[in-house]
Design an enzyme around this catalytic site. Structure first.
Site, mmCIF file in Angstrom:
data_model
loop_
_atom_site.group_PDB
_atom_site.id
_atom_site.type_symbol
_atom_site.label_atom_id
_atom_site.label_comp_id
_atom_site.label_asym_id
_atom_site.label_seq_id
_atom_site.Cartn_x
_atom_site.Cartn_y
_atom_site.Cartn_z
ATOM 1 N N HIS A 1 5.762 -0.579 -2.786
ATOM 2 C CA HIS A 1 5.264 0.190 -3.936
ATOM 3 C C HIS A 1 5.318 1.695 -3.695
ATOM 4 O O HIS A 1 4.643 2.458 -4.381
ATOM 5 C CB HIS A 1 3.827 -0.254 -4.281
ATOM 6 N N ASN B 1 0.821 -1.211 0.000
ATOM 7 C CA ASN B 1 0.000 0.000 0.000
ATOM 8 C C ASN B 1 0.853 1.258 0.000
ATOM 9 O O ASN B 1 1.949 1.277 0.550
ATOM 10 C CB ASN B 1 -0.932 0.018 1.219
ATOM 11 N N ASN C 1 -8.160 -12.761 4.981
ATOM 12 C CA ASN C 1 -8.843 -12.179 3.822
ATOM 13 C C ASN C 1 -10.346 -12.434 3.965
ATOM 14 O O ASN C 1 -10.748 -13.356 4.665
ATOM 15 C CB ASN C 1 -8.326 -12.813 2.515
HETATM 16 P P1 OAD Z 1 -6.363 -5.969 -4.538
HETATM 17 O O1 OAD Z 1 -7.401 -4.940 -4.762
HETATM 18 O O2 OAD Z 1 -5.875 -6.732 -5.706
HETATM 19 O O3 OAD Z 1 -6.882 -7.035 -3.460
HETATM 20 C C1 OAD Z 1 -7.496 -6.647 -2.271
HETATM 21 C C2 OAD Z 1 -7.752 -7.886 -1.440
HETATM 22 O O4 OAD Z 1 -8.269 -7.474 -0.195
HETATM 23 C C3 OAD Z 1 -8.758 -8.878 -2.039
HETATM 24 O O5 OAD Z 1 -8.227 -10.201 -1.967
HETATM 25 C C4 OAD Z 1 -9.982 -8.750 -1.121
HETATM 26 O O6 OAD Z 1 -10.689 -9.963 -0.974
HETATM 27 C C5 OAD Z 1 -9.321 -8.343 0.184
HETATM 28 N N1 OAD Z 1 -10.161 -7.578 1.130
HETATM 29 C C6 OAD Z 1 -11.077 -6.612 0.851
HETATM 30 N N2 OAD Z 1 -11.587 -6.097 1.983
HETATM 31 C C7 OAD Z 1 -10.973 -6.740 3.019
HETATM 32 C C8 OAD Z 1 -11.051 -6.644 4.437
HETATM 33 N N3 OAD Z 1 -11.858 -5.778 5.056
HETATM 34 N N4 OAD Z 1 -10.279 -7.470 5.182
HETATM 35 C C9 OAD Z 1 -9.427 -8.364 4.580
HETATM 36 N N5 OAD Z 1 -9.308 -8.497 3.245
HETATM 37 C C10 OAD Z 1 -10.059 -7.688 2.470
HETATM 38 O O7 OAD Z 1 -5.156 -5.225 -3.775
HETATM 39 P P2 OAD Z 1 -3.633 -5.691 -3.643
HETATM 40 O O8 OAD Z 1 -3.520 -7.171 -3.534
HETATM 41 O O9 OAD Z 1 -3.060 -4.868 -2.571
HETATM 42 O O10 OAD Z 1 0.101 -2.005 -7.275
HETATM 43 O O11 OAD Z 1 -3.056 -5.212 -5.038
HETATM 44 C C11 OAD Z 1 -1.686 -5.343 -5.278
HETATM 45 C C12 OAD Z 1 -1.182 -4.239 -6.141
HETATM 46 O O12 OAD Z 1 -1.986 -4.135 -7.330
HETATM 47 C C13 OAD Z 1 -1.279 -2.849 -5.537
HETATM 48 O O13 OAD Z 1 -0.220 -2.556 -4.648
HETATM 49 C C14 OAD Z 1 -1.231 -1.974 -6.743
HETATM 50 C C15 OAD Z 1 -2.175 -2.724 -7.643
HETATM 51 O O14 OAD Z 1 -2.005 -2.519 -9.002
HETATM 52 C C16 OAD Z 1 0.703 -0.882 -7.671
HETATM 53 O O15 OAD Z 1 0.137 0.191 -7.664
HETATM 54 C C17 OAD Z 1 2.121 -1.072 -8.115
#
Ligand code: OAD
Length: 249
Positions: A117, A100, A214
């Site tokens: 990031h 994040n 998650n």
């Molecule tokens: P994603 O948006 O891909 O995934 C978010 C995750 O959080 C999903 O698996 C949801 O199920 C979960 N989730 C949502 N609400 C939740 C909660 N209250 N408690 C627990 N889990 C929850 O986000 P990231 O995996 O962080 O990169 O994405 C990775 C990267 O993709 C980011 O850092 C960004 C993006 O492109 C860059 O900007 C370089």
């Protein structure tokens, strides 16, 4: 919340924990995730907003988008998940490795944060690389990319855009800490973005116990030793409360 007895035993003797976090940990603060039904990348095209080419083509538009995200991140507050992670430091050596850029782990009080990031509050000149904190940015005209006070170059956010390398020192540090941790919590990430996702695998191959937190199953779920399904703002405080009970004995 049911926490398996075997995991509690591991938590009892563990000394060092890595928290590997993604956008899901900030969802309860009201910050959009990237994927999933309401995810940012469902409505917007990353290649038009989050790449160096896009910035060079449309600097004002890209800058405005980051100004918008910065103002959201600034007005939202850390949630109980961020605060729980910060409080784990009372019981363990803790390292937060986050994908994040929203600065919420820092505002919640975590002291050892590795931002794979980048951080949306930091910015730098693409020409001379002078750094600007949010408050130092020379915003002369709304909607216009600011220019460096030293050389006049455009100022960009210090985040990793598509096609860019992760900061190597931060990544190496994250790999070191993950692989020397007893437990690695993988929190609120869809687990699809590499190289960031190599970090939990480094932890696993060095013998750490992997715990996924998650709201739903992910590509990573079958890799984890434990899956705690639920909101991180509820699951992490519940785990912390159990630790407080364990450590009081
Ligand atoms: P994603 O948006 O891909 O995934 C978010 C995750 O959080 C999903 O698996 C949801 O199920 C979960 N989730 C949502 N609400 C939740 C909660 N209250 N408690 C627990 N889990 C929850 O986000 P990231 O995996 O962080 O990169 O994405 C990775 C990267 O993709 C980011 O850092 C960004 C993006 O492109 C860059 O900007 C370089």
């Amino acid at each position: 919340m049911d926490i398996p007895e075997s995991l509690l035993n591991i938590l009892k003797s563990a000394e060092k924990i890595t928290f590997f976090t993604g956008a899901g940990i900030s969802a309860e603060s009201g910050i959009s995730t990237f994927r999933g039904a309401d995810g940012l990348w469902n409505k917007l095209k990353p290649e038009e907003l989050a790449s160096f080419d896009a910035f060079m083509k449309n600097p004002d538009i890209v800058w405005e988008w980051y100004e918008h995200r910065r103002s959201i991140a600034n007005e939202k507050q850390p949630n109980s998940g961020h605060y729980a992670i910060a409080e784990f430091e009372k019981f363990y050596k803790v390292v937060v490795v986050t994908q994040n850029v929203d600065n919420l782990h820092c505002r919640a009080g975590s002291s050892n944060i590795l931002e794979l990031h980048g951080n949306i509050m930091r910015n730098y000149c693409i020409n001379c690389r002078k750094f600007y904190e949010d408050s130092e940015i020379p915003r002369l005209e709304k909607g216009k990319v600011p220019e460096c006070t030293v050389c006049g170059g455009w100022i960009r956010p210090d985040v990793v855009w598509f096609g860019e390398m992760l900061p190597q020192d931060v990544y190496n540090n994250a790999e070191f800490h993950a692989s020397t941790s007893d437990i690695c919590f993988v929190v609120g990430t869809s687990a699809v973005v590499y190289p960031a996702m190599y970090i939990p695998f480094s932890a696993k191959s060095s013998g750490a116990v992997l715990v996924e937190v998650n709201i739903e199953k992910t590509d990573f779920s079958s890799e984890a030793h434990y899956n705690l399904f639920g909101k991180s703002g509820e699951v992490l405080p519940a785990v912390l409360n159990k630790i407080k009970e364990l450590k009081a004995i």
